[in-house]
Design an enzyme around this catalytic site. Sequence first.
Site, PDB file in Angstrom:
ATOM      1  N   GLY A 198       6.189  49.022  61.990  1.00 37.53           N
ATOM      2  CA  GLY A 198       7.336  49.924  62.009  1.00 37.53           C
ATOM      3  C   GLY A 198       6.944  51.269  62.598  1.00 37.53           C
ATOM      4  N   SER A 199       7.662  52.286  62.188  1.00 32.65           N
ATOM      5  CA  SER A 199       7.477  53.601  62.797  1.00 32.65           C
ATOM      6  C   SER A 199       6.194  54.279  62.302  1.00 32.65           C
ATOM      7  CB  SER A 199       8.681  54.486  62.470  1.00 32.65           C
ATOM      8  OG  SER A 199       8.780  54.634  61.063  1.00 32.65           O
ATOM      9  N   THR A 200       5.701  55.173  63.107  1.00 26.91           N
ATOM     10  CA  THR A 200       4.497  55.927  62.752  1.00 26.91           C
ATOM     11  C   THR A 200       4.782  56.804  61.525  1.00 26.91           C
ATOM     12  OG1 THR A 200       3.657  55.798  64.983  1.00 26.91           O
ATOM     13  CG2 THR A 200       2.893  57.664  63.672  1.00 26.91           C
ATOM     14  N   ARG A 201       6.006  57.309  61.444  1.00 34.69           N
ATOM     15  CA  ARG A 201       6.378  58.138  60.284  1.00 34.69           C
ATOM     16  C   ARG A 201       6.256  57.333  58.980  1.00 34.69           C
ATOM     17  NH1 ARG A 201      10.260  57.323  57.656  1.00 34.69           N
ATOM     18  NH2 ARG A 201      11.305  56.069  59.239  1.00 34.69           N
TER      19      ARG A 201
ATOM     20  N   LYS B 157       9.373  41.548  53.583  1.00 33.70           N
ATOM     21  CA  LYS B 157      10.609  42.341  53.552  1.00 33.70           C
ATOM     22  C   LYS B 157      11.073  42.591  54.969  1.00 33.70           C
ATOM     23  CE  LYS B 157      11.696  46.660  53.508  1.00 33.70           C
ATOM     24  NZ  LYS B 157      12.874  46.551  54.388  1.00 33.70           N
TER      25      LYS B 157
ATOM     26  N   GLU C 204       0.937  48.448  62.229  1.00 39.01           N
ATOM     27  CA  GLU C 204       1.336  48.260  63.635  1.00 39.01           C
ATOM     28  C   GLU C 204       2.477  49.233  63.874  1.00 39.01           C
ATOM     29  OE1 GLU C 204      -0.368  46.208  65.393  1.00 39.01           O
ATOM     30  OE2 GLU C 204      -1.277  44.892  63.914  1.00 39.01           O
TER      31      GLU C 204
ATOM     32  N   GLY D 197       4.587  54.644  58.586  1.00 35.74           N
ATOM     33  CA  GLY D 197       3.178  54.246  58.470  1.00 35.74           C
ATOM     34  C   GLY D 197       2.362  55.270  57.694  1.00 35.74           C
TER      35      GLY D 197
ATOM     36  N   GLU E  10       8.458  58.609  71.459  1.00 30.95           N
ATOM     37  CA  GLU E  10       8.938  57.234  71.597  1.00 30.95           C
ATOM     38  C   GLU E  10      10.467  57.266  71.536  1.00 30.95           C
ATOM     39  OE1 GLU E  10       8.378  54.501  68.262  1.00 30.95           O
ATOM     40  OE2 GLU E  10       7.674  52.992  69.679  1.00 30.95           O
TER      41      GLU E  10
HETATM   42  P1  NAD Z   1      10.884  51.815  60.298  1.00 31.29           P
HETATM   43  O1  NAD Z   1       9.539  52.372  60.054  1.00 31.29           O
HETATM   44  O2  NAD Z   1      12.049  52.686  60.072  1.00 31.29           O
HETATM   45  O3  NAD Z   1      11.122  50.521  59.371  1.00 31.29           O
HETATM   46  C1  NAD Z   1      10.268  49.381  59.459  1.00 31.29           C
HETATM   47  C2  NAD Z   1      10.351  48.615  58.137  1.00 31.29           C
HETATM   48  O4  NAD Z   1       9.752  49.403  57.117  1.00 31.29           O
HETATM   49  C3  NAD Z   1      11.757  48.324  57.658  1.00 31.29           C
HETATM   50  O5  NAD Z   1      11.754  47.072  57.004  1.00 31.29           O
HETATM   51  C4  NAD Z   1      12.040  49.462  56.678  1.00 31.29           C
HETATM   52  O6  NAD Z   1      13.010  49.118  55.713  1.00 31.29           O
HETATM   53  C5  NAD Z   1      10.672  49.656  56.055  1.00 31.29           C
HETATM   54  N1  NAD Z   1      10.335  51.009  55.618  1.00 31.29           N
HETATM   55  C6  NAD Z   1      10.671  52.178  56.204  1.00 31.29           C
HETATM   56  N2  NAD Z   1      10.090  53.203  55.539  1.00 31.29           N
HETATM   57  C7  NAD Z   1       9.362  52.666  54.540  1.00 31.29           C
HETATM   58  C8  NAD Z   1       8.539  53.224  53.508  1.00 31.29           C
HETATM   59  N3  NAD Z   1       8.362  54.528  53.388  1.00 31.29           N
HETATM   60  N4  NAD Z   1       7.932  52.373  52.648  1.00 31.29           N
HETATM   61  C9  NAD Z   1       8.084  51.028  52.770  1.00 31.29           C
HETATM   62  N5  NAD Z   1       8.871  50.451  53.707  1.00 31.29           N
HETATM   63  C10 NAD Z   1       9.510  51.262  54.579  1.00 31.29           C
HETATM   64  O7  NAD Z   1      10.853  51.212  61.772  1.00 31.29           O
HETATM   65  P2  NAD Z   1      12.048  50.527  62.580  1.00 31.29           P
HETATM   66  O8  NAD Z   1      12.992  51.607  63.015  1.00 31.29           O
HETATM   67  O9  NAD Z   1      12.570  49.373  61.836  1.00 31.29           O
HETATM   68  O10 NAD Z   1      11.261  49.937  63.843  1.00 31.29           O
HETATM   69  C11 NAD Z   1      10.974  50.657  64.967  1.00 31.29           C
HETATM   70  C12 NAD Z   1       9.533  51.146  64.978  1.00 31.29           C
HETATM   71  O11 NAD Z   1       8.651  50.032  64.803  1.00 31.29           O
HETATM   72  C13 NAD Z   1       9.140  51.754  66.309  1.00 31.29           C
HETATM   73  O12 NAD Z   1       8.410  52.936  66.075  1.00 31.29           O
HETATM   74  C14 NAD Z   1       8.265  50.697  66.952  1.00 31.29           C
HETATM   75  O13 NAD Z   1       7.345  51.185  67.908  1.00 31.29           O
HETATM   76  C15 NAD Z   1       7.596  50.113  65.767  1.00 31.29           C
HETATM   77  N6  NAD Z   1       7.099  48.766  66.079  1.00 31.29           N
HETATM   78  C16 NAD Z   1       5.738  48.585  66.221  1.00 31.29           C
HETATM   79  C17 NAD Z   1       5.238  47.327  66.578  1.00 31.29           C
HETATM   80  C18 NAD Z   1       3.762  47.093  66.761  1.00 31.29           C
HETATM   81  O14 NAD Z   1       3.365  45.938  66.815  1.00 31.29           O
HETATM   82  N7  NAD Z   1       2.953  48.130  66.876  1.00 31.29           N
HETATM   83  C19 NAD Z   1       6.123  46.273  66.771  1.00 31.29           C
HETATM   84  C20 NAD Z   1       7.498  46.504  66.616  1.00 31.29           C
HETATM   85  C21 NAD Z   1       7.973  47.750  66.262  1.00 31.29           C
END
Ligand code: NAD
Length: 464
Positions: A213-216, A162, A235, A218, A368
Amino acid sequence: MTSQVHTARPVLDPARAEVLQQVPDSSPQQVDEVVRRARVAFAGGRWSRCPRRERAEVLTEVGRRIRQHAVELAETESRNVGKPIVQARGDVLGAAETFEVCAQVIGSLTDEVIDGGTDQTTLVVREPVGVVAGIVPWNYPLAIAAGTLAPALAAGNSVVLKPSPETPLSALRLEQLAGDLFPPGVLGLVTGGVETGRHLVAQPQVDRVQFTGSTRAGHEIMAAAAVRYARLGLELGGKSATLVFADAPLRAAAASAVWRFTANQGENCGAGSRLLVEAAVYDEFLEAVLDEVRTLVVGDPMDEATAIGPMISQAHRQRVQRHLDAAAATSTLLHQGAVPDRPPLDRGFFVPPSVWETEPGTALWHEEVFGPVLAVRRFEHEDEAVELANHSTYGLMAHVWCGDRGRAVRIARRIDAGVIRINKAVEGPTGPWGGMKSSGIGRNLGRYGIDAASELKQICLDLR
Ligand code: NAD
C-alpha cells in the site's frame, strides 16, 4: 466469518459510479476471532507441520481453480477496479502462476547442512513464522492477494487477508473457491478499511505483517509492528523512471514508455511515471510517445479496445486532479487526451492521460500521482541520467532502454531500485519483488517470499 454485521460499504463500478455490491466490514470481534482461529490452526500443525510436498499440491490446486474461473474473476476485477479487461485477464493468470511458482519452489526446497567436520553437523531449517496478516491495496486486488498469500502459505503460515474496502470482491471469491483446500483457520479473510487494518496489525497473535500500500500507511504499520517485533514486509509506493538512450530501439521503447505510465490507468506502484530521454533523440522520441498516446482509447473497461479505464474512486480522481492543477503552474503540458462524455460513462471517475515536460524539484517529479500522468525530461549523458533516476525518495522500479546491453547492465547496477527492466525484458512471479528507499522493505514472491515468511533456525548436532 460470523454473521454479525458491523458496517456495510458500497463497492462500486468506478466506470459508471454504480454500486456493484454491499460488503459489510468485519467487526473488531470478528477480526479477533479470525486471528484466533488462525493461531489455533497454526499450533495444530495440520498445515504448518505437514510435508512441503503436500502444501505444494494444495497450492497447485489453488492455481488450477483460479484458471478454471479465470473468465469470471477477470470480469469481477475489471468491473470493480475499472481496469481494462485485457489487463484483468493477465492479472488473473498471473495470480494463478504466483501460486504455481510457490508450489514448485516449496515442493523442491531442501534444507541445508553446514559441515562441522566429524564431530558436529548443523542443520539449517526453515520454520513458518506463525500468523501472517496480509493487507493489500485496490489497484491489483487479486494479483497482490495471490502474492501475499502464496509465499506465506507455502512456508506453512496461517494467513489473515484484508483486501481494500474499495475492491474486496475478487479476494472474497478466491476464499470461496479455494478456502476448502486448507485446514480450518489457515486461510482467513477480514473486510474493512483503515480501522480494520489497524486492529489486525495490533493483534498480539499476528507474528508478521505483509503489507502492500501507500508509503504513509507503511510508516504507521512499521511503528505498530515494532512494538512487539512483529516481522514485516512492506511493498510501498513508487515514482519509477524509464531511461531511453540514443542507441535504443526507439519505436519499441516509445510503446513501452507509454504502456508503463498508462497500464492500470497509472494506478500502478511500478508505473514509469518519469521519462528520461537522451538529448540527441529527445524530440524524435517525444513525438513517437505522443503519437502512441493519441491512439489510446479511454473508456469502458469491459471493452476489448479500451487502454485506460477510470480512477478507482471520486476521491482518488480529485486527488489526481489536484496534482494536475499544481503541475500547470510548474510544468509544460505537451498532451492531454479526452474522457468519455456520454452516459453512463460520463458519471465515471475518468482522468485523461497527460504528458508534461518538467524539472527535478517539482511536485510532479517527486510525488506519486497514481494516475495516467507522465513527467518527461531530457539528459545529456549517462551520469546525469543515473543521477536523475535516483533523484527520488522512492526506489521501486526502473526501465533502461539501451542498444548496448553491457552498458545497460552497468547503468542498472547504479540505479537505486529493486526491480530493473532492460529493453523488452519483464520480471515474473518468481521474484524477488520489492523496493529500495521509501518503496519498501524486504522482497517477496517465489523463493524470496517464502524465505521472508520463514524463520531460519540452525540445529547443531553432536555426532560424537
Ligand atoms: P493504502 O495504504 O491507503 O491502503 C492499502 C491497504 O492498507 C488497504 O487495505 C487499507 O485499508 C489498509 N490500510 C491503510 N492504512 C492502514 C493502517 N494504518 N493500518 C493497517 N491497514 C491500513 O494504499 P492504497 O491507496 O490502497 O494503494 C495505493 C498505494 O499502494 C500506492 O502508494 C501504491 O504505490 C502502493 N502499491 C505498492 C505496490 C508494491 O508492490 N510496492 C503494489 C501496489 C500498490
